[in-house]
Design an enzyme around this catalytic site. Structure first.
Site, mmCIF file in Angstrom:
data_model
loop_
_atom_site.group_PDB
_atom_site.id
_atom_site.type_symbol
_atom_site.label_atom_id
_atom_site.label_comp_id
_atom_site.label_asym_id
_atom_site.label_seq_id
_atom_site.Cartn_x
_atom_site.Cartn_y
_atom_site.Cartn_z
ATOM 1 C CG ASP A 159 -1.823 1.152 1.335
ATOM 2 O OD1 ASP A 159 -2.728 1.269 0.487
ATOM 3 O OD2 ASP A 159 -1.657 1.980 2.274
ATOM 4 C CG ASP B 281 -8.330 3.693 -2.223
ATOM 5 O OD1 ASP B 281 -8.915 3.911 -1.150
ATOM 6 O OD2 ASP B 281 -7.161 3.264 -2.288
ATOM 7 C CD GLU C 72 -2.684 2.522 -3.283
ATOM 8 O OE1 GLU C 72 -3.850 2.891 -3.409
ATOM 9 O OE2 GLU C 72 -2.050 2.611 -2.204
#
Length: 365
Positions: free
Chosen positions: A137, A245, A162
Site C-alpha cells: 500500500d 478507493d 500501489e
C-alpha cells in the site's frame, strides 16, 4: 489469485490505519477464520495476496508531550521509529524519504531495526498464516529499495505496489501523451530491482477517458503500443478497472458504469496481469457473465503478461486489436470485425467468443 484487504486490527474498519501489526482479529473476522479461509483458497489452487500497510502505523498511546507516537503490541516502537518531518507526531527518526501520509505516524524505513521487524512480521504472515504474496500500500511513501529487501527476504509468489499519482491534464482534460506518468510507475518498479510490479493507473486513466468520452484514439501511443504501463513494461503492469478507493463506496475516480464490459474486454484480452474487482464479479446483471466469458478466452489462448498486441484501428468511435495472433477485440460503437478485415488464423476466420455493451471478442478456431 485473491487479494485480501489489510488483516491487522485498525481503528477504521477498512484496515488501512494498522495499529498492532500482529493483531489479526479485525473487522473482517478472527485470525482463526483468516487461517481457515486461506486454507480453503489453497485447496482450490488459489494463491492469497496480503495487503501490506507499512508506510504508516497508528500509535497505541500518547507520549508525555501529548503526541501519538508510542506503539503497543509485539512491535512496541517509540518516537524514534517515526519520521521527523511531520511535527504532529513528534518523530525522532530520519526525515521522510517519500510522500507524507498525514493521517498517521509515518514509519522510518531507513533504520535497519525497523526493516528487520517488518521482515519478521511478513515472514510470520507468509510462513505461519499462509499468505503467498504482497500488495504494498502507498509505496510513494518510502523507497522501492526497501520493498526489494522485504520481497527478497520473504520470497513471495508475486508482489506489486500501489504507486498512485495523478495523470497529466491540461485545463481539466486528460492529455493524450501520458508517457511521463507511466514512466514514474516504471521507475518505481526499477527501484525494486524489478522484483515488484505495480498497478497500472495510467491504463485505467486513459481507458476510462477513452470509453467515457468516445475518444478511442487514446488507446494507442505514438509508437503504436498500448498507452499505459502495459505498453512499456507489460510484465510489471497490474491492470484494473476499479478498486476499493476508486470505486465501491469511496468512489474517488470510478470507471463509467455502463462501459464496464468494454473495460474488462480490454484488460482481459491484453498483456499485463489483470484484476477483477469483487464488486463487479458479484454483479447480478450481465457483467459477471461478460467477465467469465472473457476470462475463459484469456485462459484458452494463453494470453499472459507478455502477450503481443497489434493495434488494428484506433479512431474516435472504435478501437480494434489482435493479440498473439489468436484473439481479436473491437471496442466502441464504430464498425469493425476481423473477418471483414481479412484476418485469418491457420486459414480460418475467427469466431465470436464474447460480446456485450460496445465490445466484441473473437478467437481462433
Amino acid at each position: 489469485v485473491c487479494v485480501t484487504p489489510p488483516t491487522t486490527r485498525s481503528p477504521p474498519a477498512q484496515g488501512y490505519l494498522p495499529r498492532d501489526l500482529y493483531h489479526l482479529d479485525c473487522s473482517y473476522g478472527t485470525e482463526g477464520e483468516l487461517r481457515d479461509l486461506i486454507a480453503l483458497f489453497h485447496q482450490s489452487q488459489i494463491k492469497v495476496i496480503a495487503d501490506i500497510v507499512v508506510n504508516h502505523r497508528c500509535a497505541s498511546n500518547q507520549s508525555s508531550d501529548g503526541k501519538w507516537n508510542k506503539f503497543g503490541g509485539r512491535l512496541a516502537w517509540d518516537a524514534s521509529s517515526v519520521c521527523s518531518n511531520n511535527p504532529a507526531f513528534g518523530g525522532r527518526g530520519a526525515p521522510k524519504q517519500g510522500d507524507d501520509y498525514a493521517a498517521a505516524p509515518n514509519i522510518d524505513h531507513s533504520q535497519e531495526r525497523i526493516r528487520a521487524d517488518i521482515v519478521q512480521w511478513m515472514k510470520y504472515l507468509r510462513n505461519s498464516i499462509g499468505f503467498d504474496g504482497w500488495r504494498f500500500d502507498f509505496v510513494r511513501g518510502y523507497l522501492g529499495s526497501y520493498c526489494k529487501q522485504y520481497i527478497d527476504e520473504t520470497v513471495p509468489s508475486m508482489a506489486f505496489g500501489e504507486y498512485w499519482d495523478s495523470c497529466d491534464y491540461t485545463d481539466g482534460v486528460l492529455n493524450y501523451n501520458q508517457d511521463t506518468h507511466r514512466q514514474r510507475t516504471v521507475n518505481w518498479c526499477d527501484s525494486t530491482g524489478g522484483t515488484a510490479a505495480a498497478f497500472d493507473f495510467t491504463t485505467k486513466g486513459i481507458l476510462q477517458e477513452a470509453v467515457g468520452r468516445r475518444e478511442y484514439w487514446r488507446l494507442v501511443d505514438s509508437q503504436g503500443r498500448p498507452p499505459g504501463v502495459m505498453g512499456m513494461w507489460p510484465s510489471r503492469a497490474i491492470t484494473f478497472i476499479d478498486n476499493h478507493d476508486t470505486g465501491s463506496t469511496l468512489n474517488h475516480w470510478p470507471f463509467p458504469s455502463r462501459n464496464l464490459p468494454e473495460g474488462y474486454a480490454y484488460i482481459l484480452t491484453h498483456p499485463g496481469t489483470p484484476c477483477v474487482f469483487y464488486d463487479h464479479f458479484v454483479d447480478e446483471g450481465p457483467l459477471r457473465k461478460n467477465i467469465q466469458d472473457l476470462l475463459a478466452v484469456r485462459k484458452r489462448h494463453g494470453i499472459n503478461a507478455r502477450s503481443k498486441v497489434v493495434v488494428k484501428k484506433s479512431a474516435t468511435d472504435v478501437y480494434a486489436a489482435l493479440i498473439d495472433d489468436k484473439v481479436a477485440i473491437k471496442m466502441g460503437p464504430g464498425d469493425w470485425s476481423p473477418n471483414h478485415s481479412g484476418i485469418k488464423v491457420n486459414g480460418k476466420e475467427l469466431k465470436m467468443a464474447s460480446s456485450g455493451y460496445q465490445y466484441a471478442v473473437w478467437e481462433a478456431q
